[in-house]
Design an enzyme around this catalytic site. Structure first.
Site, PDB file in Angstrom:
ATOM      1  N   LYS A   1      -3.353  -7.246 -18.118  1.00  0.00           N
ATOM      2  CA  LYS A   1      -3.543  -8.240 -17.229  1.00  0.00           C
ATOM      3  C   LYS A   1      -4.834  -9.062 -17.692  1.00  0.00           C
ATOM      4  O   LYS A   1      -5.680  -8.523 -18.415  1.00  0.00           O
ATOM      5  CB  LYS A   1      -3.858  -7.766 -15.758  1.00  0.00           C
ATOM      6  CG  LYS A   1      -2.469  -7.190 -15.268  1.00  0.00           C
ATOM      7  CD  LYS A   1      -2.409  -7.055 -13.815  1.00  0.00           C
ATOM      8  CE  LYS A   1      -1.254  -6.331 -13.151  1.00  0.00           C
ATOM      9  NZ  LYS A   1      -1.193  -6.253 -11.899  1.00  0.00           N
TER      10      LYS A   1
ATOM     11  N   TYR B   1       6.449 -12.784  -9.705  1.00  0.00           N
ATOM     12  CA  TYR B   1       5.893 -12.132  -8.785  1.00  0.00           C
ATOM     13  C   TYR B   1       6.477 -12.539  -7.410  1.00  0.00           C
ATOM     14  O   TYR B   1       6.103 -12.269  -6.373  1.00  0.00           O
ATOM     15  CB  TYR B   1       4.378 -12.152  -8.364  1.00  0.00           C
ATOM     16  CG  TYR B   1       3.748 -11.225  -9.347  1.00  0.00           C
ATOM     17  CD1 TYR B   1       3.699  -9.768  -9.363  1.00  0.00           C
ATOM     18  CD2 TYR B   1       3.016 -11.892 -10.439  1.00  0.00           C
ATOM     19  CE1 TYR B   1       3.084  -9.106 -10.253  1.00  0.00           C
ATOM     20  CE2 TYR B   1       2.459 -11.048 -11.423  1.00  0.00           C
ATOM     21  CZ  TYR B   1       2.498  -9.512 -11.342  1.00  0.00           C
ATOM     22  OH  TYR B   1       1.813  -8.754 -12.271  1.00  0.00           O
TER      23      TYR B   1
ATOM     24  N   THR C   1      -2.033   1.755  -7.944  1.00  0.00           N
ATOM     25  CA  THR C   1      -2.288   0.400  -7.857  1.00  0.00           C
ATOM     26  C   THR C   1      -3.772   0.009  -7.941  1.00  0.00           C
ATOM     27  O   THR C   1      -4.321  -0.883  -8.337  1.00  0.00           O
ATOM     28  CB  THR C   1      -1.370  -0.335  -6.789  1.00  0.00           C
ATOM     29  OG1 THR C   1      -0.057  -0.075  -6.792  1.00  0.00           O
ATOM     30  CG2 THR C   1      -1.632  -1.792  -6.853  1.00  0.00           C
TER      31      THR C   1
ATOM     32  N   ARG D   1      -5.535   2.550 -15.234  1.00  0.00           N
ATOM     33  CA  ARG D   1      -6.256   1.665 -14.109  1.00  0.00           C
ATOM     34  C   ARG D   1      -7.589   2.467 -13.940  1.00  0.00           C
ATOM     35  O   ARG D   1      -8.455   1.770 -13.663  1.00  0.00           O
ATOM     36  CB  ARG D   1      -5.304   1.637 -13.144  1.00  0.00           C
ATOM     37  CG  ARG D   1      -4.309   0.592 -13.293  1.00  0.00           C
ATOM     38  CD  ARG D   1      -3.380   0.652 -12.128  1.00  0.00           C
ATOM     39  NE  ARG D   1      -2.281  -0.516 -12.270  1.00  0.00           N
ATOM     40  CZ  ARG D   1      -0.980  -0.436 -11.942  1.00  0.00           C
ATOM     41  NH1 ARG D   1      -0.582   0.472 -10.938  1.00  0.00           N
ATOM     42  NH2 ARG D   1      -0.410  -1.568 -11.944  1.00  0.00           N
TER      43      ARG D   1
ATOM     44  N   ASN E   1      -6.109  -5.215 -11.610  1.00  0.00           N
ATOM     45  CA  ASN E   1      -5.825  -3.901 -11.902  1.00  0.00           C
ATOM     46  C   ASN E   1      -5.497  -3.510 -13.459  1.00  0.00           C
ATOM     47  O   ASN E   1      -4.590  -2.697 -13.475  1.00  0.00           O
ATOM     48  CB  ASN E   1      -5.047  -3.144 -10.767  1.00  0.00           C
ATOM     49  CG  ASN E   1      -3.621  -3.564 -10.608  1.00  0.00           C
ATOM     50  OD1 ASN E   1      -3.245  -4.638 -11.555  1.00  0.00           O
ATOM     51  ND2 ASN E   1      -2.899  -3.021  -9.971  1.00  0.00           N
TER      52      ASN E   1
ATOM     53  N   HIS F   1       0.242  -3.888 -15.551  1.00  0.00           N
ATOM     54  CA  HIS F   1       1.727  -4.079 -14.808  1.00  0.00           C
ATOM     55  C   HIS F   1       2.443  -2.901 -15.587  1.00  0.00           C
ATOM     56  O   HIS F   1       2.496  -2.753 -16.689  1.00  0.00           O
ATOM     57  CB  HIS F   1       2.210  -5.440 -14.918  1.00  0.00           C
ATOM     58  CG  HIS F   1       3.565  -5.372 -14.403  1.00  0.00           C
ATOM     59  ND1 HIS F   1       3.757  -5.386 -12.918  1.00  0.00           N
ATOM     60  CD2 HIS F   1       4.793  -5.155 -14.956  1.00  0.00           C
ATOM     61  CE1 HIS F   1       5.008  -5.452 -12.843  1.00  0.00           C
ATOM     62  NE2 HIS F   1       5.747  -5.335 -14.096  1.00  0.00           N
TER      63      HIS F   1
ATOM     64  N   GLU G   1      12.366  -7.793 -16.379  1.00  0.00           N
ATOM     65  CA  GLU G   1      11.064  -8.495 -16.651  1.00  0.00           C
ATOM     66  C   GLU G   1      10.861  -8.526 -18.457  1.00  0.00           C
ATOM     67  O   GLU G   1      10.306  -9.448 -18.637  1.00  0.00           O
ATOM     68  CB  GLU G   1      10.073  -7.301 -16.229  1.00  0.00           C
ATOM     69  CG  GLU G   1       9.680  -7.286 -14.721  1.00  0.00           C
ATOM     70  CD  GLU G   1       8.994  -6.215 -14.031  1.00  0.00           C
ATOM     71  OE1 GLU G   1       8.878  -6.228 -13.001  1.00  0.00           O
ATOM     72  OE2 GLU G   1       8.514  -5.674 -14.643  1.00  0.00           O
TER      73      GLU G   1
HETATM   74  P1  CMP Z   1       1.242  -4.765  -9.891  1.00  0.00           P
HETATM   75  O1  CMP Z   1       1.951  -3.605  -9.445  1.00  0.00           O
HETATM   76  O2  CMP Z   1       1.335  -5.012 -11.314  1.00  0.00           O
HETATM   77  O3  CMP Z   1       2.216  -6.139  -9.069  1.00  0.00           O
HETATM   78  C1  CMP Z   1       1.751  -6.464  -8.156  1.00  0.00           C
HETATM   79  C2  CMP Z   1       0.576  -6.605  -7.891  1.00  0.00           C
HETATM   80  O4  CMP Z   1      -0.240  -7.004  -6.774  1.00  0.00           O
HETATM   81  C3  CMP Z   1      -0.083  -5.340  -8.108  1.00  0.00           C
HETATM   82  O5  CMP Z   1       0.067  -4.870  -9.407  1.00  0.00           O
HETATM   83  C4  CMP Z   1      -1.715  -5.575  -7.726  1.00  0.00           C
HETATM   84  O6  CMP Z   1      -2.336  -6.411  -8.698  1.00  0.00           O
HETATM   85  C5  CMP Z   1      -1.527  -6.880  -6.562  1.00  0.00           C
HETATM   86  N1  CMP Z   1      -1.743  -6.239  -5.428  1.00  0.00           N
HETATM   87  C6  CMP Z   1      -1.062  -5.482  -4.675  1.00  0.00           C
HETATM   88  N2  CMP Z   1      -1.734  -5.152  -3.485  1.00  0.00           N
HETATM   89  C7  CMP Z   1      -2.737  -5.986  -3.522  1.00  0.00           C
HETATM   90  C8  CMP Z   1      -4.056  -6.251  -2.350  1.00  0.00           C
HETATM   91  N3  CMP Z   1      -3.944  -5.637  -1.265  1.00  0.00           N
HETATM   92  N4  CMP Z   1      -4.576  -7.395  -2.713  1.00  0.00           N
HETATM   93  C9  CMP Z   1      -4.538  -8.143  -4.036  1.00  0.00           C
HETATM   94  N5  CMP Z   1      -3.573  -7.807  -4.905  1.00  0.00           N
HETATM   95  C10 CMP Z   1      -3.031  -6.770  -4.561  1.00  0.00           C
END
Ligand code: CMP
Length: 139
Positions: free
Chosen positions: A11, A51, A93, A104, A114, A117, A128
């Site tokens: 990312k 997304y 996450t 991560r 984070n 993905h 994807e």
């Molecule tokens: P990913 O699992 O790659 O795809 C969905 C993304 O949403 C996740 O990574 C996070 O980067 C983002 N995400 C999930 N929860 C939150 C949150 N509470 N606040 C901000 N971003 C979030």
């Protein structure tokens, strides 16, 4: 029977922080074969579409803005039980909850920024991968 393909993005936070090489190294050391790879940038429209499943979440706008804010590395990866084993490699996450040694834990800034993905199902991995790559770009 679990599939052999997953999809990942490094990312914008991890690209900006100079972690592309280290993250690809961890992925290779863990036994994943790179089937497709590119440095690219999502438009706002791309990020909204990618997304879409999170459109009702309160963080959707923030997520779209962040994911389109700078270059990413997109990749298709192959391994046994690829989706699950890659999610184990990247960790939770929220990096605060991620296990020691996960990507991560090592490289992410926050739950929103984070670092990487990882697809959450075999079906989404294929969707994807085809969102980012033409068939002739996957080897
Ligand atoms: P990913 O699992 O790659 O795809 C969905 C993304 O949403 C996740 O990574 C996070 O980067 C983002 N995400 C999930 N929860 C939150 C949150 N509470 N606040 C901000 N971003 C979030």
């Amino acid at each position: 029977m679990s599939g052999k393909i997953t999809f990942t993005m490094i990312k914008p936070d991890a690209v900006a922080d100079g972690h592309i090489g280290a993250i690809l190294g961890k992925i290779s050391e863990a036994g994943f074969k790179i089937k497709a790879l590119k440095l690219t940038q999502l438009t706002v429209a791309d990020a909204k579409k990618f997304y879409e499943v999170h459109a009702e979440r309160p963080f959707y706008g923030e997520l779209v803005d962040f994911m389109s804010s700078g270059p990413i590395v997109a990749a298709v990866l192959e391994n046994e039980n690829a989706v699950e084993s890659f999610r184990t490699l990247i960790g939770a996450t929220n990096p605060a909850d991620a296990a020691e040694g996960t990507i991560r834990k090592m490289f992410a800034r926050s739950i929103g920024e984070n670092a990487v993905h990882g697809s959450d199902s075999d079906e989404n991995a294929l969707l994807e991968a085809s969102f980012h790559f033409a068939g002739k770009e996957i080897f």
